[in-house]
Structure formats: structure tokens, C-alpha cells
Scaffold this motif. Structure first.
Motif, mmCIF file in Angstrom:
data_model
loop_
_atom_site.group_PDB
_atom_site.id
_atom_site.type_symbol
_atom_site.label_atom_id
_atom_site.label_comp_id
_atom_site.label_asym_id
_atom_site.label_seq_id
_atom_site.Cartn_x
_atom_site.Cartn_y
_atom_site.Cartn_z
ATOM 1 N N UNK A 1 0.837 -1.211 0.000
ATOM 2 C CA UNK A 1 0.000 0.000 0.000
ATOM 3 C C UNK A 1 0.865 1.251 0.000
ATOM 4 N N UNK A 2 1.998 1.218 0.714
ATOM 5 C CA UNK A 2 2.882 2.379 0.777
ATOM 6 C C UNK A 2 3.526 2.654 -0.577
ATOM 7 N N UNK B 1 1.014 3.953 -3.004
ATOM 8 C CA UNK B 1 0.687 5.344 -2.714
ATOM 9 C C UNK B 1 1.745 6.296 -3.241
ATOM 10 N N UNK B 2 3.015 5.916 -3.101
ATOM 11 C CA UNK B 2 4.104 6.742 -3.616
ATOM 12 C C UNK B 2 4.065 6.793 -5.143
ATOM 13 N N UNK B 3 3.828 5.639 -5.755
ATOM 14 C CA UNK B 3 3.742 5.588 -7.225
ATOM 15 C C UNK B 3 2.545 6.375 -7.743
ATOM 16 N N UNK B 4 1.452 6.327 -7.001
ATOM 17 C CA UNK B 4 0.220 6.961 -7.438
ATOM 18 C C UNK B 4 0.240 8.472 -7.235
ATOM 19 N N UNK C 1 -2.992 8.402 1.281
ATOM 20 C CA UNK C 1 -1.859 7.750 0.620
ATOM 21 C C UNK C 1 -2.021 6.236 0.570
ATOM 22 N N UNK C 2 -2.532 5.637 1.637
ATOM 23 C CA UNK C 2 -2.554 4.180 1.711
ATOM 24 C C UNK C 2 -3.887 3.503 1.508
ATOM 25 N N UNK C 3 -4.967 4.272 1.320
ATOM 26 C CA UNK C 3 -6.279 3.652 1.263
ATOM 27 C C UNK C 3 -6.800 3.398 -0.152
ATOM 28 N N UNK D 1 -6.460 -3.679 -3.701
ATOM 29 C CA UNK D 1 -5.612 -4.808 -4.083
ATOM 30 C C UNK D 1 -4.314 -4.816 -3.273
ATOM 31 N N UNK D 2 -3.659 -3.670 -3.179
ATOM 32 C CA UNK D 2 -2.408 -3.584 -2.418
ATOM 33 C C UNK D 2 -2.647 -3.894 -0.943
ATOM 34 N N UNK D 3 -3.762 -3.422 -0.401
ATOM 35 C CA UNK D 3 -4.078 -3.687 1.002
ATOM 36 C C UNK D 3 -4.325 -5.167 1.224
ATOM 37 N N UNK D 4 -5.031 -5.822 0.292
ATOM 38 C CA UNK D 4 -5.315 -7.245 0.433
ATOM 39 C C UNK D 4 -4.046 -8.089 0.305
#
Length: 325
Positions: free
Chosen positions: A33-34, A37-40, A188-190, A194-197
Motif C-alpha cells: 500500500x505504501x 501510494x508513492x507511485x500513485x 496515501x494508503x487507502x 488490491x495492495x491492502x489485500x
């Protein structure tokens, strides 16, 4: 016998899973997720994460130093607090705000209550709620002029849930695929379910958490949303339903913050009750409250209910509670 017998107090069962090992696994699980978030969102999101983590560790070291306590930064709990706080912040937030939030989370919520294992609520979420109350405008501003990928935001900066609440539901108003993959506005992380899962799977594989709280939380929330759609005359619509499930901080909160060891009931029945209350409160805050989100406040409120939940759901001790012959 020449051997000495060493008698110690219970418990006598030993486990290789130490506190610092658990916290390190949580950090690893938060990396998908981190990184997304940075990429996004770009470089500023990376700076927010770094400042939040460094300041959390720094405030813990300073408190231990000046209070003449054993230094505890090696257990990685401050790293987890700083990382979770950063992931719950808008990507373009001023860098002094994660510093202030870290100070409140570490010093006020964690250390003044006795340190790790003694806090009555999740420190990262408490820091976020403190900033939300104090600086609502900045904490709800998700406008991004241009992210790291060079994609210019030409919409409004509102999160999908905020837009859904303000404009009302229309077919296709929220792209569910983008909600799942993460090509949306938000903290940033929400944004990427998919990344969270993926991170949640890491926690489950290493048995850091189990499924009771997250599934009860998400399940009770889902049931409430379905009932809301049916009784409000909307009829069931998969797009709206999935927007509520994957939108906002539900996934991040359910897998990474509602499962916090310190602020979660230890009784199995209590965990189920805790998850159900979380789901109902989150749905009430989202659907009937003034804000489009409600995860943070629901978790904080339920953290305060944990002693009562444990008292009510405490199992009867062996040999107690039965009827006399």
C-alpha cells in the motif's frame, strides 16, 4: 542430582514470535500500500511517509530519554504508528502536520498511558482524528495537480465516497475497477484495495492476525449497506455496494487497525461483537453522518468499548457457574 531446577511464573509456553518480529511483519505487510501510494501520488507522498515515521521514532526516543526509561524504538512499534499515520493522510498535506500528528500519537496516546500495550486506543488513528478535528480543511483536501506518473487531475480532488455522498448515486458514477486497483483520490494508503489485500495476506500467512475481526467488520458493514439500499428504495446495485466496500478507509482499517492487539478484545466472542459494532458504526457514520467516511471514528469509539466488551463476553472459569447438584 547436580542439575539445578529453575522455577518461573506462568505462562510456560514459549513462542518465537516476539513483539519486534510482529511489528516488522506489519511494516512489510504495509509496503504494498505504501509503495503504491508513492507511485500513485508522487514524491510528496514519500516525504510524508518518511517524515511521519522518522518523527514518530524520534518522539519515542526523546520521551524515553527524558523520562529515564528503557529505550523502546527497537520494537518497531513507533515505525508502525508513523507509517499508519502517514497512510491515513492526504498526499499533499504540509509536512509539519505528520510531525504534529506523530507527537500526539506517540507522546499523548501511547507513552502517557504507559507505552506499548497500555494505550486505550490506536495511536495512529488517534493522531489522525486529532489532525482531522484541528485542521479539517487540510485533512480533507485531496486535490493533486500532477502525480509522479505525470497524470494531471482535472476533476475536483474529492474522493469517490465524497462525490457519491454529495451528488447522489448514479449508475457508473464510481469506477469500481479504479477503486479496487487504486487509480483514485484518497489518502496515501487507502486507495488500492488490491495492495491492502496483498498486505493482509502476508499477515494471515505469518499468523499475525486471524480472520475473525476483519471479516466480521466487513461482513456486518456489507449487510448494513444492503439493508440500507433495500429499505431506501434504491434496490440492490452492485456498483454502489462495491463502491462502499472498496472505497475509503474500510479495507485499511479492517485489516491493519481494527486488528491492533492492544485495542482489540482478547475473548473470541468479544472479537465477533467488536467486529459487528465496528461495521454498524462505520455504516451509520458513512450513510447518515455529515462526512463520507467513518472508519477512523468507528475504530476509536470501539477501542474505548473494549473493556466493556471483554467484561460481558468473558468466559466462565472452569468449575464456576454451574448449578449445584
Amino acid at each position: 542430582m547436580d542439575q539445578m531446577l529453575h522455577v518461573s511464573s506462568n505462562p510456560h509456553v514459549r513462542d518465537k514470535m516476539t513483539t519486534d518480529r510482529i511489528m516488522q511483519l506489519v511494516v512489510i505487510a504495509l509496503l504494498p500500500a505504501s509503495l503504491f501510494g508513492i507511485w500513485n501520488f508522487g514524491l510528496h507522498a514519500l516525504l510524508v511517509i518518511l517524515v511521519s515515521v522518522i518523527s514518530s521514532v524520534g518522539f519515542e526516543w526523546l520521551y524515553d530519554h527524558f523520562m529515564h526509561k528503557q529505550n523502546t524504538i527497537g520494537d518497531f512499534s513507533a515505525v508502525v504508528t508513523g507509517l499508519l499515520l502517514a497512510l491515513n493522510m492526504p498526499p499533499q498535506i504540509p509536512l509539519w502536520m505528520p510531525v504534529l500528528g506523530s507527537a500526539f500519537a506517540i507522546i499523548v496516546v501511547k507513552q502517557l498511558f504507559g507505552g506499548l500495550g497500555q494505550n486505550i486506543m490506536n495511536p495512529a488513528l488517534a493522531g489522525r482524528c486529532f489532525l482531522m478535528i484541528s485542521f479539517t480543511g487540510k485533512m480533507t483536501d485531496f486535490s493533486v495537480s500532477e502525480n509522479f506518473r505525470g497524470v494531471v487531475d482535472t476533476v475536483s480532488g474529492a474522493t469517490p465516497l465524497a462525490a457519491l455522498k454529495a451528488q447522489g448515486f448514479t449508475e457508473g458514477s464510481v469506477p469500481v475497477a479504479n477503486l479496487f486497483l487504486g487509480n483514485i483520490q484518497g489518502t496515501i494508503g487507502e486507495t488500492s484495495a488490491l495492495a491492502i489485500l496483498i498486505g493482509a495476506a502476508i499477515l494471515l500467512v505469518f499468523k499475525v492476525i486471524d480472520l475473525k475481526v476483519p471479516l466480521t467488520y466487513i461482513g456486518s458493514f456489507a449487510v448494513f449497506v444492503i439493508l440500507y439500499m433495500l429499505f431506501s428504495g434504491m434496490d440492490f446495485d452492485g456498483n454502489y455496494f462495491l463502491s462502499q466496500i472498496f472505497g475509503g478507509g474500510l479495507m485499511l482499517g479492517a485489516w491493519f487497525m481494527a486488528t491492533d492487539y492492544v485495542t482489540t478484545p482478547i475473548t473470541p466472542t468479544g472479537q465477533l461483537v467488536y467486529g459487528c459494532v465496528l461495521g454498524i458504526l462505520t455504516a451509520v457514520f458513512r450513510l447518515f453522518g455529515g462526512s463520507a467516511e467513518g472508519v477512523s471514528y468507528a475504530i476509536i469509539f470501539c477501542n474505548l468499548l473494549v473493556p466493556l466488551i471483554e467484561r460481558v463476553t468473558r468466559p466462565t472459569a472452569f468449575g464456576k457457574g454451574g448449578k449445584k447438584a
